[in-house]
Design a protein around this motif. Structure first.
Motif, short mmCIF file in Angstrom:
data_model
loop_
_atom_site.label_atom_id
_atom_site.label_comp_id
_atom_site.label_asym_id
_atom_site.label_seq_id
_atom_site.Cartn_x
_atom_site.Cartn_y
_atom_site.Cartn_z
N PRO A 4 0.61 -1.41 0.22
CA PRO A 4 -0.35 0.43 0.00
C PRO A 4 0.53 1.39 0.40
CG PRO A 4 0.06 -0.75 2.30
CD PRO A 4 1.08 -1.84 1.63
N GLN A 5 0.19 1.82 -0.41
CA GLN A 5 0.74 3.66 0.42
C GLN A 5 1.05 3.40 1.79
OE1 GLN A 5 -1.64 7.07 -1.87
NE2 GLN A 5 -0.78 6.47 -3.54
N ILE A 6 2.62 4.46 1.61
CA ILE A 6 2.80 4.46 2.76
C ILE A 6 2.61 6.31 3.23
CG2 ILE A 6 4.50 2.62 3.36
CD1 ILE A 6 6.72 4.55 2.91
N HIS A 7 2.60 6.13 5.11
CA HIS A 7 2.90 7.93 5.61
C HIS A 7 4.25 8.58 5.09
CE1 HIS A 7 1.18 11.39 7.68
NE2 HIS A 7 0.88 11.87 6.99
N GLY A 8 4.35 8.81 4.48
CA GLY A 8 6.05 9.41 4.98
C GLY A 8 6.42 10.36 3.70
N LEU A 9 8.32 10.70 3.48
CA LEU A 9 7.99 12.61 2.84
C LEU A 9 8.82 11.15 1.75
CD1 LEU A 9 9.87 13.55 6.21
CD2 LEU A 9 8.16 14.95 4.56
N PRO A 10 8.18 12.42 0.66
CA PRO A 10 8.51 11.29 -0.41
C PRO A 10 10.30 11.63 -1.29
CG PRO A 10 7.05 13.01 -1.41
CD PRO A 10 6.56 13.02 0.45
N GLY A 11 10.46 12.49 -1.10
CA GLY A 11 11.94 13.51 -1.63
C GLY A 11 13.27 12.21 -1.02
N GLU A 12 12.44 12.44 0.87
CA GLU A 12 13.65 12.15 1.77
C GLU A 12 14.18 10.43 1.53
OE1 GLU A 12 11.36 14.47 2.13
OE2 GLU A 12 13.01 15.44 3.43
N LEU A 13 12.69 9.58 0.83
CA LEU A 13 12.79 8.19 0.90
C LEU A 13 13.40 7.94 -0.73
CD1 LEU A 13 9.46 7.31 1.48
CD2 LEU A 13 11.07 7.06 3.10
N ASN A 14 13.88 9.00 -1.86
CA ASN A 14 14.01 9.03 -2.89
C ASN A 14 15.48 9.44 -2.50
OD1 ASN A 14 11.55 8.68 -3.84
ND2 ASN A 14 11.51 10.17 -5.41
N GLN A 15 15.95 9.35 -1.46
CA GLN A 15 17.36 9.79 -1.33
C GLN A 15 18.26 8.90 -0.43
OE1 GLN A 15 19.08 13.31 1.00
NE2 GLN A 15 16.70 14.71 0.84
N VAL A 16 16.62 7.43 0.17
CA VAL A 16 17.25 7.05 0.61
C VAL A 16 17.51 5.90 0.08
CG1 VAL A 16 16.18 4.27 2.06
CG2 VAL A 16 15.80 6.80 2.72
N LEU A 72 25.10 6.05 3.75
CA LEU A 72 24.06 4.79 4.58
C LEU A 72 23.48 6.24 5.61
CD1 LEU A 72 26.21 2.11 3.39
CD2 LEU A 72 24.08 2.96 2.91
N ASP A 73 24.75 6.80 6.28
CA ASP A 73 24.44 7.13 7.25
C ASP A 73 22.70 9.02 7.48
OD1 ASP A 73 24.18 9.04 9.97
OD2 ASP A 73 24.75 10.64 9.27
N VAL A 74 23.11 9.21 5.99
CA VAL A 74 21.84 10.36 5.54
C VAL A 74 20.56 8.89 5.26
CG1 VAL A 74 20.79 10.89 3.90
CG2 VAL A 74 23.24 11.66 4.48
N ALA A 75 20.56 7.79 4.71
CA ALA A 75 19.41 7.37 4.67
C ALA A 75 19.38 6.19 5.77
CB ALA A 75 20.31 5.89 3.77
N MET A 76 20.18 6.35 6.50
CA MET A 76 19.76 5.82 7.68
C MET A 76 18.89 6.40 9.26
SD MET A 76 19.60 3.35 10.67
CE MET A 76 21.23 1.92 10.19
N LYS A 77 19.22 7.86 9.04
CA LYS A 77 18.70 8.84 9.14
C LYS A 77 17.17 9.22 9.10
CE LYS A 77 22.44 12.12 11.04
NZ LYS A 77 23.48 11.30 11.67
N ILE A 78 17.42 9.34 7.40
CA ILE A 78 15.81 8.94 7.27
C ILE A 78 14.87 7.97 7.24
CG2 ILE A 78 14.42 9.50 4.78
CD1 ILE A 78 17.08 10.42 4.19
N ILE A 79 15.29 7.15 7.50
CA ILE A 79 14.79 5.83 8.08
C ILE A 79 13.95 5.92 9.93
CG2 ILE A 79 14.35 3.34 7.53
CD1 ILE A 79 14.63 4.08 4.94
N LYS A 80 15.10 6.43 9.81
CA LYS A 80 14.65 6.98 11.45
C LYS A 80 13.53 7.18 11.81
CE LYS A 80 19.00 4.96 13.71
NZ LYS A 80 19.82 5.02 14.77
N GLN A 81 13.99 8.59 10.88
CA GLN A 81 13.13 9.62 10.80
C GLN A 81 10.76 9.10 10.96
OE1 GLN A 81 13.31 12.91 8.31
NE2 GLN A 81 11.65 14.04 9.09
N HIS A 82 11.38 8.05 9.92
CA HIS A 82 10.00 7.53 9.45
C HIS A 82 9.65 6.36 10.58
CE1 HIS A 82 10.64 9.33 5.70
NE2 HIS A 82 9.52 8.80 5.51
N ASN A 83 10.27 6.26 11.53
CA ASN A 83 10.37 4.94 12.24
C ASN A 83 10.46 4.09 11.81
OD1 ASN A 83 9.46 6.96 14.69
ND2 ASN A 83 7.72 7.44 14.64
#
Length: 467
Positions: free
Chosen positions: A348-360, A427-438
């Motif tokens: 399904p669609q998720i509740h998130g920040l699309p631009g940041e997830l694209n960075q991941v 990967l540090d940025v990716a980890m921070k973004i993922i944690k931001q999304h819990n």
């Protein structure tokens, strides 16, 4: 000449007796223009105060010099309290004559133990240094990523753009030859029934082009047509046959057209048919090339979410992953790497920040591409839904990550890449973004199989219970 510590704005609130102690133990050193405050690999074992001068900071990259900052008059550099830095990572060269004061490591220990206010100022300077270095590295990471994306887009856009230019040029040349052939066409005598039959037959061939022929089938058809043209003594065979083969005209098709016409009209009509096929093929090529450009532009628009809200919103992760793959396509295909995707249609669609997830997705996929072997590289991107969570897996068949590096791979500034190819922040940025999304980001690796696993809650306010 006397150099006063009170000229340093950082020491404004430091008691005079502490400044007197520091002045007493400083060693004053003059550095000429072109001299070095430090060089790469030099031990960091002195506190340094710049009384006069200006130093350029740079490092060597691919036999070229890259500047990344300055140390100026009244700056504090070198060894600072509680710093773990051991050796300089670059160079500091004087761009004008300089005067510095240095305090060796042993005296710095005494300073920390006795003089609180002075220590507080120096610790504050260290925090500023860390913040400035982080900003520089983050900016470098962004510039490296932007450079990769720009190079990829330039490459991907250049191919269809060049195809459009070539096709337009061919079409222009083709149209120049039409007036001479038109004279023969208007002399044709044929009734409406014959004209309708030929028109219907030709457009059916153009619109219902069959599946591609094998090389053997193409050669056989080409030989048959050349033989047929020779027997009929028809002209322009070398211009006509290649297009007839591409649209899979066989001798039976030519006999059908010939049966509808007078003998003297067959050659002009056949050339008219081929001219229509040439125009159709050229326009189709231009359409496909322009469609590719449109897809790339849309991918960039989707990737950057340039015209949408930057706040949390419902996100289709498949759209983001696809646009990222489109943007990075040049890196995947230019050396023949294979990419496979397995998208779970139930995600399904998720509740998130699309631009940041694209960075991941960019960081994970780009790293996976860099890890692929020179030959036989394979990248897999897989998604699945499970309960209240969505999972994304990025797998490569590269050399793997050593156990030593595996424990540090998400540390900021840790990188195994060469200077200029990575800053250790992806990967540090990716980890921070993922944690931001819990969510969670994990990695498992062995030679020939490295998998990054992303777990995201459908609603970012939900945290995973089973870690």
């Amino acid at each position: 000449m006397t150099y006063e510590l009170t000229d340093f704005p950082q020491f404004e609130e430091v008691p005079q007796e502490q400044l007197d102690w520091l002045t007493e133990h400083l060693e004053i050193v003059e550095i000429p223009k072109g001299g070095y405050l430090f060089e790469k690999g030099s031990p960091i074992d002195h506190l340094t105060l710049v009384f006069e001068g200006d130093f350029e900071l740079y490092f060597q990259q691919n036999n070229s010099r890259k500047s990344f900052g300055r140390i100026r008059k009244h700056d504090i550099s070198g060894l600072l309290p509680y710093s773990r830095a051991k050796n300089a990572g670059g160079f500091a060269v004087a761009i004008q004559p300089a005067v510095i004061g240095t305090l060796n490591r042993e005296k710095l220990h005494e300073l920390i133990g006795k003089y609180y206010e002075l220590t507080e100022v120096l610790v504050h300077e260290m925090n500023n240094r860390i913040r400035n270095i982080t900003q520089i590295e983050v900016q470098n990471e962004k510039l490296i990523a932007l450079g990769k994306l720009s190079a990829g887009l330039a490459h991907e856009l250049n191919n269809p753009a060049s195809a459009m230019v070539r096709s337009a040029s061919l079409l222009q040349q083709h149209l120049k030859g039409l007036p001479a052939d038109f004279k023969k066409v208007i002399k044709i005598r044929a009734d409406d029934e014959a004209i309708d039959k030929i028109n219907q037959f030709m457009y059916q061939k153009l619109e219902e082009k069959s599946s591609e022929l094998s090389m053997l089938e193409q050669n056989t058809l080409e030989d048959d047509l050349y033989d047929w043209f020779s027997e009929c003594s028809l002209e322009d065979r070398y211009d006509l046959v290649p297009l007839l083969v591409e649209y899979q005209f066989n001798t039976d098709d030519l006999l059908f057209v010939k049966s509808c016409l007078r003998d003297e009209d067959f050659n002009p009509v056949l050339k008219w048919i081929v001219q229509n096929m040439t125009t159709h093929k050229t326009v189709t090529d231009i359409k496909e090339a322009s469609s590719r450009i449109e897809t790339l532009v849309q991918s960039v628009k989707t990737y950057s979410y340039m015209d949408q809200s930057l706040d949390f919103q419902m996100v289709d992760i498949h759209t983001g992953i696809k646009s990222t793959l489109n943007v990075l396509n040049h890196k995947i295909t230019k050396v023949g790497h294979k990419i496979t995707t397995e998208f779970d249609e139930n995600v399904p669609q998720i509740h998130g920040l699309p631009g940041e997830l694209n960075q991941v997705w960019t960081n994970l996929i780009d790293n996976a591409i860099d890890a692929l072997p020179k030959e036989g590289g394979e990248l897999k991107v897989k998604t699945k839904a499970a309960g209240s969570f969505v999972y994304v897996f990025v797998e490569d068949n590269g050399h793997g990550i050593s156990e030593e590096h595996l424990t540090r791979i998400f540390e900021p500034f840790f990188t195994t890449k060469e200077i200029g190819k990575g800053t250790g922040l992806g990967l540090d940025v990716a980890m921070k973004i993922i944690k931001q999304h819990n969510g969670q980001l994990k990695v498992t690796s062995q030679p020939g199989k490295t998998i990054f696993e992303v777990c995201l809650p459908i609603n970012h306010n939900i945290e995973e219970e089973n870690t």
